[in-house]
Design an enzyme around this catalytic site. Structure first.
Site, PDB file in Angstrom:
ATOM      1  N   LYS A 137       0.820  -1.212   0.000  1.00 52.34           N
ATOM      2  CA  LYS A 137       0.000   0.000   0.000  1.00 52.34           C
ATOM      3  C   LYS A 137       0.851   1.259   0.000  1.00 52.34           C
ATOM      4  CE  LYS A 137      -4.242   1.747   1.885  1.00 52.34           C
ATOM      5  NZ  LYS A 137      -4.675   2.177   0.572  1.00 52.34           N
ATOM      6  N   GLY A 156       6.477   0.730   5.758  1.00 54.94           N
ATOM      7  CA  GLY A 156       7.362  -0.189   5.048  1.00 54.94           C
ATOM      8  C   GLY A 156       7.425   0.100   3.564  1.00 54.94           C
ATOM      9  N   CYS A 157       6.285   0.404   2.986  1.00 56.33           N
ATOM     10  CA  CYS A 157       6.227   0.668   1.540  1.00 56.33           C
ATOM     11  C   CYS A 157       6.932   1.971   1.192  1.00 56.33           C
ATOM     12  CB  CYS A 157       4.772   0.691   1.081  1.00 56.33           C
ATOM     13  SG  CYS A 157       3.932  -0.883   1.395  1.00 56.33           S
ATOM     14  N   THR A 158       6.818   2.957   2.059  1.00 53.24           N
ATOM     15  CA  THR A 158       7.514   4.227   1.849  1.00 53.24           C
ATOM     16  C   THR A 158       9.018   4.021   1.967  1.00 53.24           C
ATOM     17  OG1 THR A 158       5.624   5.477   2.669  1.00 53.24           O
ATOM     18  CG2 THR A 158       7.748   6.605   2.668  1.00 53.24           C
ATOM     19  N   ALA A 175      10.201   2.291  -1.278  1.00 61.30           N
ATOM     20  CA  ALA A 175      10.167   3.173  -2.453  1.00 61.30           C
ATOM     21  C   ALA A 175      11.251   4.252  -2.381  1.00 61.30           C
ATOM     22  CB  ALA A 175       8.788   3.819  -2.578  1.00 61.30           C
TER      23      ALA A 175
END
Length: 165
Positions: A51, A56-58, A61
């Site tokens: 998401k 974690g995704c930030t 990325a």
């Protein structure tokens, strides 16, 4: 660390919605991953994440963005994939000045193709969710490395070690 591929997955030839940051302008168009690799003469690192704008995704990325030049020198493009909308991707890219393209897979066609939707247990409740995964393809479109269910923090460095940086 990404492991040598034991799976036999080819790059799909169907269109997917992608959002890119080109010189500060957000561009949204449809591409085929197979054609992308054929036209760039580079390998492709395709990473799936749950998401936009979550911790974690930030982390993942922004780490990929920070190391973009190193991956480029190794001969790889990087593309992220989640089930978020094109509009969500635009906000995510803008908020963190991401320099990697993001694919919106809201219909889960690409996620199903790569088999990254799995049963997860969240706070005692079983749900179907996207499992953080990375697939590395060479410039001929052959899968060379794959890893599923990985940890976001520090993964970029581990992947660079695998690729010989």
């Amino acid at each position: 660390m990404a492991k040598p591929a034991t799976e036999s997955i080819t790059l799909p030839d169907f269109p997917v919605a992608i959002v890119r940051n080109l010189d500060g302008h957000l561009i949204h168009d449809d591409i085929s991953l197979k054609e992308l690799v054929q036209h760039t003469d580079k390998g492709l690192i395709l990473y799936f994440y749950p998401k936009d704008d979550t911790p974690g995704c930030t982390t993942q990325a922004t780490e990929f963005t920070e190391h973009l030049n190193v991956f480029d020198k190794l001969g790889y493009d990087i593309v992220g994939v989640s089930r978020d909308s094109v509009e969500s991707h635009k906000k995510f890219i803008t908020k963190y000045d991401l320099q990697i393209p993001l694919i919106s897979d809201s219909d889960e066609k690409l996620c199903q193709y790569f088999d990254v939707i799995k049963e997860k247990n969240m706070y005692g409740k079983t749900t179907m969710g996207l499992v953080r995964s990375v697939f590395v393809f060479d410039k001929d479109g052959t899968l060379t490395h794959a890893q599923r269910n990985l940890r976001a923090k520090g993964y970029t460095e581990r992947l660079l070690d695998t690729l010989g940086a």
